[in-house]
Scaffold this active site. Structure first.
Site, PDB file in Angstrom:
ATOM      1  N   ASP A 154       0.937  -1.199   0.141  1.00  0.00           N
ATOM      2  CA  ASP A 154       0.195  -0.200   0.104  1.00  0.00           C
ATOM      3  C   ASP A 154       0.901   1.317  -0.178  1.00  0.00           C
ATOM      4  O   ASP A 154       1.872   1.210   0.590  1.00  0.00           O
ATOM      5  CB  ASP A 154      -1.057  -0.011   1.305  1.00  0.00           C
ATOM      6  CG  ASP A 154      -1.902  -0.980   1.254  1.00  0.00           C
ATOM      7  OD1 ASP A 154      -2.387  -1.219   0.091  1.00  0.00           O
ATOM      8  OD2 ASP A 154      -2.469  -1.584   2.000  1.00  0.00           O
TER       9      ASP A 154
ATOM     10  N   ASP B  72      -7.188  -1.130  -4.651  1.00  0.00           N
ATOM     11  CA  ASP B  72      -8.297  -0.874  -3.348  1.00  0.00           C
ATOM     12  C   ASP B  72      -9.270   0.366  -4.046  1.00  0.00           C
ATOM     13  O   ASP B  72     -10.334   0.169  -4.014  1.00  0.00           O
ATOM     14  CB  ASP B  72      -7.689  -0.470  -2.194  1.00  0.00           C
ATOM     15  CG  ASP B  72      -6.783  -1.409  -1.436  1.00  0.00           C
ATOM     16  OD1 ASP B  72      -7.159  -2.460  -1.641  1.00  0.00           O
ATOM     17  OD2 ASP B  72      -5.968  -1.283  -0.769  1.00  0.00           O
TER      18      ASP B  72
END
Length: 211
Positions: free
Chosen positions: A144, A178
């Site tokens: 991430d 995401d």
């Protein structure tokens, strides 16, 4: 038209996968864990790794989660194939394609990254190390990097419980995959909720008829 919609879905999935993986690999091979690059005061590339669900949510074991993701993306892929075959609107197909691409993007991390990379603690990870990666198959961590601390302040002392503590909005750190999933799901419920419910009902009746 059916073929153009199908190729459109393929293009969306492939483009997102390429961008998602290119960014993750660059982050992994150029930054140490928890290192950040300030783009603007409210946008950072902040390298973190997520062993659980989207936005860092951890609720179940990693192996089970990886297997569950693979099974789930299989269902989404089949559903995408059926709506393309039945010539649903391209907007609806694009939304499902975003969800499908995002799910695959995070699955790639979970399945392969533990084997393909060394760890990033205090070092920049090496790709395809001779001594093996930081984990086994299906135990990789999702990379991430998008961090948007839009508001950073200290809460007033009169606020109960959290008074005087630092407050950050928006705190979650996420990736392109995401984002694709969230945009796809949001757009589905905002613009195509009726179409989604009708298509799922048809598929359910079809399954019941074959049982």
């Amino acid at each position: 038209m059916k073929h153009s919609k199908g190729w459109g879905a393929v293009l969306i999935v492939m483009l997102l996968l390429i961008l998602d993986q290119a960014l993750k690999i660059w982050i992994k091979t150029h930054m140490q864990l928890h290192e950040s690059i300030e783009i603007t005061p409210w946008f950072y590339l902040y390298f973190t790794e997520n062993p659980g669900m989207a936005f860092g949510i951890e609720v179940i074991g990693k192996l089970f989660l990886s297997v569950f993701r693979i099974i789930a993306v299989g269902f989404v892929g089949y559903y995408l194939y059926t709506i393309v075959k039945k010539q649903y609107s391209f907007g609806f197909i694009a939304c499902v394609s975003l969800i499908f691409a995002g799910a695959i993007g995070n699955i790639i991390d979970s399945v392969f990254y533990g084997v393909f990379f060394t760890h990033s603690y205090g070092q920049v990870a090496a790709f395809l190390p001779e001594g093996g990666g930081y984990a086994s198959w299906l135990h990789g961590k999702v990379v991430d990097m998008f961090y948007f601390p839009l508001i950073q302040t200290d809460l007033p002392n009169w606020v109960p419980i959290w008074g005087g503590e630092e407050f950050i909005f928006f705190r979650p750190i996420f990736n392109l995959a995401d984002s694709a999933i969230c945009v796809g799901v949001f757009a589905l419920f905002l613009f195509y909720r009726r179409t989604l419910l009708e298509s799922l009902t048809k598929e359910e009746k079809k399954v019941d008829a074959t049982v």
